[in-house]
Design a protein around this motif. Sequence first.
Motif, PDB file in Angstrom:
ATOM      1  N   PHE A   8       0.827  -1.202   0.000  1.00 14.91           N
ATOM      2  CA  PHE A   8       0.000   0.000   0.000  1.00 14.91           C
ATOM      3  C   PHE A   8       0.863   1.254   0.000  1.00 14.91           C
ATOM      4  N   PHE A   9       0.245   2.341  -0.436  1.00 19.76           N
ATOM      5  CA  PHE A   9       0.832   3.667  -0.300  1.00 19.76           C
ATOM      6  C   PHE A   9       0.409   4.228   1.054  1.00 19.76           C
ATOM      7  N   SER A  10       1.335   4.851   1.753  1.00 18.08           N
ATOM      8  CA  SER A  10       1.060   5.431   3.066  1.00 18.08           C
ATOM      9  C   SER A  10       1.085   6.949   2.919  1.00 18.08           C
ATOM     10  N   VAL A  11      -0.082   7.582   3.071  1.00 16.50           N
ATOM     11  CA  VAL A  11      -0.213   9.015   2.799  1.00 16.50           C
ATOM     12  C   VAL A  11      -0.873   9.683   3.997  1.00 16.50           C
ATOM     13  N   GLY A  58      -1.360  13.458  10.444  1.00 15.76           N
ATOM     14  CA  GLY A  58      -1.231  12.117   9.866  1.00 15.76           C
ATOM     15  C   GLY A  58       0.111  11.868   9.227  1.00 15.76           C
ATOM     16  N   GLY A  59       0.846  12.952   8.907  1.00 12.44           N
ATOM     17  CA  GLY A  59       2.129  12.790   8.251  1.00 12.44           C
ATOM     18  C   GLY A  59       3.114  11.937   9.017  1.00 12.44           C
ATOM     19  N   PRO A  60       3.336  12.205  10.323  1.00 12.53           N
ATOM     20  CA  PRO A  60       4.259  11.353  11.079  1.00 12.53           C
ATOM     21  C   PRO A  60       3.864   9.887  11.067  1.00 12.53           C
ATOM     22  N   HIS A  61       2.566   9.611  11.140  1.00 15.46           N
ATOM     23  CA  HIS A  61       2.112   8.225  11.188  1.00 15.46           C
ATOM     24  C   HIS A  61       2.284   7.537   9.835  1.00 15.46           C
ATOM     25  N   ALA A  62       2.144   8.293   8.750  1.00 12.02           N
ATOM     26  CA  ALA A  62       2.433   7.737   7.428  1.00 12.02           C
ATOM     27  C   ALA A  62       3.901   7.359   7.325  1.00 12.02           C
ATOM     28  N   LEU A  63       4.773   8.207   7.851  1.00 19.10           N
ATOM     29  CA  LEU A  63       6.206   7.921   7.821  1.00 19.10           C
ATOM     30  C   LEU A  63       6.559   6.736   8.710  1.00 19.10           C
ATOM     31  N   VAL A  76       5.071  -0.993   2.346  1.00 17.53           N
ATOM     32  CA  VAL A  76       4.803   0.362   1.871  1.00 17.53           C
ATOM     33  C   VAL A  76       5.589   0.606   0.593  1.00 17.53           C
ATOM     34  N   THR A  77       4.879   0.891  -0.499  1.00 17.21           N
ATOM     35  CA  THR A  77       5.513   1.077  -1.805  1.00 17.21           C
ATOM     36  C   THR A  77       5.728   2.545  -2.146  1.00 17.21           C
ATOM     37  N   GLY A  78       5.227   3.433  -1.323  1.00 22.54           N
ATOM     38  CA  GLY A  78       5.428   4.860  -1.504  1.00 22.54           C
ATOM     39  C   GLY A  78       4.792   5.585  -0.340  1.00 22.54           C
ATOM     40  N   VAL A  79       5.385   6.740   0.035  1.00 23.06           N
ATOM     41  CA  VAL A  79       4.879   7.476   1.189  1.00 23.06           C
ATOM     42  C   VAL A  79       4.851   8.954   0.853  1.00 23.06           C
ATOM     43  N   ALA A  80       3.861   9.652   1.392  1.00 21.92           N
ATOM     44  CA  ALA A  80       3.756  11.091   1.181  1.00 21.92           C
ATOM     45  C   ALA A  80       3.184  11.751   2.418  1.00 21.92           C
ATOM     46  N   THR A  81       3.705  12.926   2.742  1.00 21.34           N
ATOM     47  CA  THR A  81       3.136  13.754   3.795  1.00 21.34           C
ATOM     48  C   THR A  81       2.787  15.114   3.194  1.00 21.34           C
ATOM     49  N   LEU A  82       1.636  15.630   3.590  1.00 24.77           N
ATOM     50  CA  LEU A  82       1.202  16.956   3.178  1.00 24.77           C
ATOM     51  C   LEU A  82       0.993  17.785   4.432  1.00 24.77           C
ATOM     52  N   ALA A  83       1.787  18.837   4.593  1.00 20.45           N
ATOM     53  CA  ALA A  83       1.746  19.678   5.801  1.00 20.45           C
ATOM     54  C   ALA A  83       2.035  18.858   7.050  1.00 20.45           C
ATOM     55  N   GLY A  84       2.905  17.870   6.923  1.00 25.15           N
ATOM     56  CA  GLY A  84       3.204  16.986   8.046  1.00 25.15           C
ATOM     57  C   GLY A  84       4.171  17.608   9.039  1.00 25.15           C
ATOM     58  N   ILE A  85       3.918  17.381  10.308  1.00 23.06           N
ATOM     59  CA  ILE A  85       4.757  17.912  11.368  1.00 23.06           C
ATOM     60  C   ILE A  85       6.038  17.082  11.464  1.00 23.06           C
ATOM     61  N   ALA A  86       7.142  17.730  11.849  1.00 23.91           N
ATOM     62  CA  ALA A  86       8.426  17.052  12.004  1.00 23.91           C
ATOM     63  C   ALA A  86       8.641  16.663  13.463  1.00 23.91           C
ATOM     64  N   PRO A  87       9.569  15.736  13.726  1.00 22.43           N
ATOM     65  CA  PRO A  87       9.876  15.395  15.121  1.00 22.43           C
ATOM     66  C   PRO A  87      10.386  16.613  15.884  1.00 22.43           C
ATOM     67  N   PHE A  88      10.077  16.659  17.170  1.00 23.16           N
ATOM     68  CA  PHE A  88      10.585  17.762  17.979  1.00 23.16           C
ATOM     69  C   PHE A  88      12.107  17.671  18.070  1.00 23.16           C
ATOM     70  N   THR A  89      12.758  18.808  17.874  1.00 19.93           N
ATOM     71  CA  THR A  89      14.213  18.865  17.896  1.00 19.93           C
ATOM     72  C   THR A  89      14.652  20.264  18.306  1.00 19.93           C
TER      73      THR A  89
END
Length: 301
Positions: free
Chosen positions: A120-123, A128-133, A143-156
């Motif tokens: 499946f594609f994980s989008v 939802g972006g972190p969970h797709a990743l 997972v054959t492809g992944v995409a995030t749209l306006a996805g938050i990044a890990p805290f750093t």
Amino acid sequence: MGIDQRTSSHGETEGVRHSGRYAPRMSETHDVVTADGRILRVHDSGELPAGAGTVVWHTGSPQTGALLTPVLEACAARGLRLVSYGRPGYGGSTANLRRNVASAAPDVEAIVDALGIRHFFSVGASGGGPHALACAALLPDRVTGVATLAGIAPFTDEYDWFAGMQAPSALRAALVSPEAREEFAKVDDFDPECFLPVDYDTLREEWASLGEDSGRAGAAGSRGLIDDDVAFVAPWGFDLGRVTAPAIVAQGGLDRVVPASHGIWLHDHVPGSEFWERPDAGHISILRLLPEVLDRLVEWA
């Protein structure tokens, strides 16, 4: 693990089991029971004759997990099956207290196993972006492809993670402790300045179902949203360097919810990812890229 079949509000028919696999005839809502006994409320468009593949859609925060019209239409136009679900604490799914972002991977694996889906594609959009990743990193054979749209990044602390956020108070509270985030939920209120005029246009037009669903999720309580925020600022539980599937990071340059710096950071840390920045887009209007994102994923596959 198994499936408890339910009928949804738009006339779905029941599915059929064949050799332990679940074959939906039409769009359905049903429950998947995890190995630890939790319920995941799953929404499935059903297989299409074109059979181009399956998209697992990871919703933003807060959302019930119900199928959203523009996502359903974009998938159907490309012969893609669409599966979405309520993350724990949302939309009929059992809460999973102190879950981390990585927890999405075994949950999604339980779902696709129950539905007989191999790849499946994980989008994911926004929260939802972190969970797709997570699925791409932890389920690399599926997972054959992944995409995030306006996805938050890990805290750093590599950059000012909060810079550019119109209303960061909820995430700041989550960074203090889960209990502080629960206290903040008692006074939390949406800041309308989080969205640009173009975002409101998008919500009035093709993405109206997103706003309606977010309202339903919020009215049902804050458990899922609290747990999402705590998971975002805590260690995610996986290394982004483990993502091997082709990846797209799409980000609006004027996003006031998840600033552009988050998309840049993700692009720099997800191996081989493509960065699709739209300088004039905000948090919702970036979702208008979804049809192009799906085209690219299908092309890669």
